[in-house]
Design a protein around this motif. Structure first.
Motif, PDB file in Angstrom:
ATOM      1  N   ASN A 165      46.488  42.380  77.841  1.00  0.00           N
ATOM      2  CA  ASN A 165      46.146  41.591  76.665  1.00  0.00           C
ATOM      3  C   ASN A 165      46.105  42.432  75.383  1.00  0.00           C
ATOM      4  OD1 ASN A 165      43.910  43.093  77.121  1.00  0.00           O
ATOM      5  ND2 ASN A 165      42.467  41.374  77.317  1.00  0.00           N
ATOM      6  N   LYS A 189      50.169  36.970  81.324  1.00  0.00           N
ATOM      7  CA  LYS A 189      49.420  36.364  82.428  1.00  0.00           C
ATOM      8  C   LYS A 189      47.926  36.631  82.250  1.00  0.00           C
ATOM      9  CE  LYS A 189      53.040  36.593  85.935  1.00  0.00           C
ATOM     10  NZ  LYS A 189      53.413  37.113  87.285  1.00  0.00           N
ATOM     11  N   LYS A 190      47.124  35.625  82.562  1.00  0.00           N
ATOM     12  CA  LYS A 190      45.684  35.772  82.404  1.00  0.00           C
ATOM     13  C   LYS A 190      45.097  36.732  83.430  1.00  0.00           C
ATOM     14  CE  LYS A 190      45.010  31.246  80.319  1.00  0.00           C
ATOM     15  NZ  LYS A 190      44.315  29.923  80.393  1.00  0.00           N
ATOM     16  N   THR A 191      45.689  36.735  84.617  1.00  0.00           N
ATOM     17  CA  THR A 191      45.220  37.649  85.658  1.00  0.00           C
ATOM     18  C   THR A 191      46.294  38.704  85.914  1.00  0.00           C
ATOM     19  OG1 THR A 191      46.122  36.199  87.354  1.00  0.00           O
ATOM     20  CG2 THR A 191      43.812  35.890  86.762  1.00  0.00           C
TER      21      THR A 191
END
Length: 780
Positions: A658, A652-654
């Motif tokens: 990462n 998920k980007k938020t």
């Protein structure tokens, strides 16, 4: 009437307050007076005997016949005074028809009994000046003498403090009672002389021994200052090698004791030393001779019988053992004192090795054995000891467990465990290797006698459980520190080593029965799991990994299933691993020598990468244990689902993570688990038995090599890469250590050069000042 009543009251008052003290004083005075009378009587008898012997020598060395008594007097009809006053004539055996008129009680120490008199019938008693008998008094005096024999130097020192008047009296009238210089070891010479009887020797050898004895006397006369020389050591060595001489062994022990106390700070102790050593070559020679040959001499004179089961028999009731006991105790005490002054590995190994053959002899001396165990355990557990010293000390401890009784075994096991805990207080890259050596070596001791091993292990594991319970119940600020420290971690890891070694199926098959230590697996696992979850924060992830490795060792060796997947999934579910890390350039944390992460590592990429590597490694080590099990697909399915869910969340980007390195490792792990599940499904599709057939289920792929499974091949490659990485880190560490030592040496050399320059400048200034003073004097 009033006066009588008054006197009666005074008597009662005196009896109540003063009578006991007066009686005690009178008794004490009577004892002192009796003691002085006994001493005076002994002195008068000695004086009479001395006059008698002097008179006999003046008459040509043959005593006369006092009182006109016949030469064939019966010894049974003679009193002690008549016997010593009889000039030691030939005593013939009493006629069997005659009855003695006086029944003797306790035989005097210096009197021959009837059997000895019969064997010496018709031969004169030749008494040299050195062998004059001491006149004994009454039987009560003889008993008192027997008691005085047991007096030691320490007892006489205590007497000097408690009763200085009596000590002064002894010093003036009986100084021999205060002389204790090697009196106990003198019995060794007597035993050696009796063994080397001249009757059993040929004439040539007899003459040779006489010459050797004269040479010894000359050497002793030449060395009045007690200086130890190399020829003396060489002669003692030859005597022990050729004839197993106890006289030489006694002198070697005395010289060895002097060498052991050579650097003592006590001046009074230095004066008591029998020999002076001023040469390092002599010191080396006496150490080598004593440590190598004294055990051989003892084994020759008091041989040990050892059965096939390891039990030993030492003839402790024999006269030789009782005589040599003082020699043995003096020798071992000197070794223990010497060990405290040594630092060289080769000398330490030689000294500790000399103790091993003496262990069976020392089982009778509990106090000395206690000091021996304590000293050897200290060298085994010291962080400064080398691996060679640790192994040599462990061989002594193992010998004690093998030949000792239950009390000795329990004492050794307890001392060993305490030494392990004390030696693991400081854990770093320099000490971890020695700590692992201690744990692996000590684990062997608990299997030599599993009855005592179980009781001691149960006691110590219960103690760890009590510490954990107290930390949970009394939840204070620092209560967790009794659990979260290196000593507690190493304790749990050590017991996992013990159970893994002695509860394995191979060991049980060799013994033919189930291990007595196996019931301890469950409580140890419960304590370990409770300790790892006490504080489930990211700071103590390294400690969790340490304890998971301990449990994996037990599961791998014993075949016991221990649920560890949840403990690793908790790490991935923590806030530390769900969020993206902060960039950092700090050095990676070594999880093998850390149980706590510093605050500077938290939320950093370096720490998260390390935690991810540990999770993947431990997951793979956990699943490879069951890689050939018929239930592996169902066993791995929940973990595969949880890992996929975490990977999905991390993309998920938020709010995701990462960190590609962690995600790549987990993706590869999921692939290997799925491949192994398909491999097992394909194999079990061909079977024709039902799950209820337990024997068939257990035998499924039993002979199949786990390295050939998908997870097994992955673990093999992972271990190989880890070993290469550890090797590179070790080489880098050694290179850094070498550079650091070179820099320190160069700094020391520079400082020394600067000091020399400063001293030269000071000398030059002093010369200039002296020159100026001389010139001013000339001008004046």
């Amino acid at each position: 009437m009033a006066g009588a009543k008054k006197n009666f009251k005074a008597t009662k008052k005196f009896e109540k307050k003063h009578l006991k003290g007066v009686l005690d004083q009178r008794k004490a005075g009577a004892k002192i007076k009796q003691r002085q009378q006994i001493k005076a009587k002994k002195q008068s008898k000695r004086a009479n005997d001395a006059e008698f012997y002097k008179g006999g020598e003046a008459d040509g060395g043959r005593p006369g016949k006092p009182n006109g008594k016949s030469k064939t007097a019966n010894v049974n009809d003679m009193s002690v005074d008549d016997f010593f006053g009889g000039g030691f004539e030939i005593i013939e055996k009493s006629q069997p028809g005659k009855k003695t008129s006086k029944k003797l009680g306790k035989r005097k120490r210096d009197e021959p009994n009837e059997d000895e008199a019969a064997s010496d019938d018709g031969s004169d008693l030749e008494i040299s000046a050195d062998e004059l008998p001491m006149a004994s008094g009454s039987e009560d005096e003889g008993d008192e003498d027997d008691e005085d024999i047991g007096m030691s130097k320490e007892a006489m020192d205590a007497l000097a403090q408690d009763d200085p008047e009596f000590y002064k009296f002894l010093k003036e009238n009986d100084p021999e009672a205060l002389e204790f210089d090697d009196a106990d070891l003198a019995e060794v010479d007597e035993l050696s002389a009796s063994e080397e009887a001249e009757e059993d020797q040929p004439k040539k050898k007899r003459k040779k021994d006489k010459k050797q004895a004269k040479a010894d006397e000359l050497d002793e006369d030449d060395t009045d200052d007690n200086e130890l020389t190399r020829p003396m050591v060489a002669r003692w060595k030859a005597a022990m090698s050729e004839r197993q001489s106890l006289k030489a062994a006694r002198q070697v022990v005395l010289a060895f004791r002097s060498a052991a106390h050579l650097n003592t700070d006590d001046e009074t102790e230095e004066r008591k030393l029998p020999y002076k050593i001023s040469s390092p070559e002599v010191f080396h020679d006496i150490l080598i001779v004593a440590l190598k040959q004294i055990p051989e001499v003892l084994q020759h004179h008091v041989p040990i019988k050892e059965s096939s089961s390891g039990k030993v028999h030492v003839p402790t009731d024999s006269k030789k053992f009782k005589t040599l006991s003082m020699l043995l105790k003096s020798y071992v005490s000197a070794i223990l004192h010497l060990l405290g002054t040594l630092s060289d590995d080769a000398t330490l190994k030689l000294t500790l090795s000399a103790i091993t053959p003496l262990v069976p002899y020392l089982l009778s001396f509990r106090k000395l054995l206690k000091n021996l165990i304590k000293t050897v355990v200290e060298f085994w557990s010291q962080s400064t000891s080398s691996d060679t010293t640790r192994i040599t000390a462990f061989l002594v401890l193992r010998r004690l467990v093998v030949v000792g009784d239950k009390g000795v075994r329990e004492a050794v096991l307890k001392a060993t465990y305490q030494g392990l805990i004390a030696g693991s207080r400081v854990t770093n890259i320099n000490t971890i290797q020695g700590i692992n050596l201690m744990k692996n070596s000590a684990a062997e001791l608990w299997g030599l006698d599993q009855n005592i091993g179980y009781t001691t292990a149960f006691t110590f594991i219960r103690q760890l459980a009590i510490h954990l319970r107290n930390s949970i119940v009394h939840n204070q600020n620092d209560s967790y520190k009794t659990i979260y420290n290196w000593q507690y971690v190493h304790s749990l890891d050590f017991w996992s080593c013990v159970l893994a070694e002695h509860c394995s199926p191979l060991k049980e098959a060799e013994a033919g029965k189930e291990s007595q230590l196996k019931p301890l697996i469950y409580p140890l696992v419960q304590v370990t799991i409770g300790a790892m979850r006490l504080i489930p924060t990211a700071t103590y992830f390294p400690l969790r990994f340490q304890m998971i490795r301990s449990l994996l060792r037990i599961s791998r060796s014993t075949g016991t299933y221990i649920p560890l997947a949840s403990a690793l999934l908790e790490v991935l579910s923590s806030a530390e691993m769900r969020k993206s890390p902060k960039p950092s350039t700090i050095k990676p944390l070594d999880f093998h020598i850390a149980y706590k992460a510093p605050k500077s590592y938290l939320r950093t990429r370096v720490y998260q990468d390390g935690v991810g590597e540990q999770v993947v490694e431990l997951f793979s080590e956990y699943f490879v244990l069951w890689s050939t099990n018929i239930a592996f697909p169902e066993f791995a399915l929940p973990v595969i689902i949880m890992l996929k869910r975490w990977l999905k969340q991390s993309r998920k980007k938020t709010g995701g993570n990462n960190n590609n390195k962690v995600r790549a490792g987990l993706v590869l792990l999921v692939q290997k688990l799925e491949a192994n599940a398909k491999f097992i499904e394909g194999k079990r599709a061909k079977v024709d038995f039902a799950p209820k057939d337990r024997a068939q289920v257990d035998a499924f792929l039993k002979d199949f090599e786990w390295e050939k499974t998908p997870v097994g091949a992955y673990v093999v490659a992972q271990r190989k890469a880890g070993a290469e990485k550890a090797k590179m880190l070790e080489q880098a560490r050694k290179e850094d250590e070498r550079k650091r030592k070179e820099e320190e040496r160069e700094a020391l050399e520079e400082n020394a050069a600067e000091l020399d320059d400063d001293e030269d400048m000071e000398d030059f200034d002093d010369e200039d000042e002296d020159g100026e003073e001389e010139s001013s004097d000339e001008e004046d």
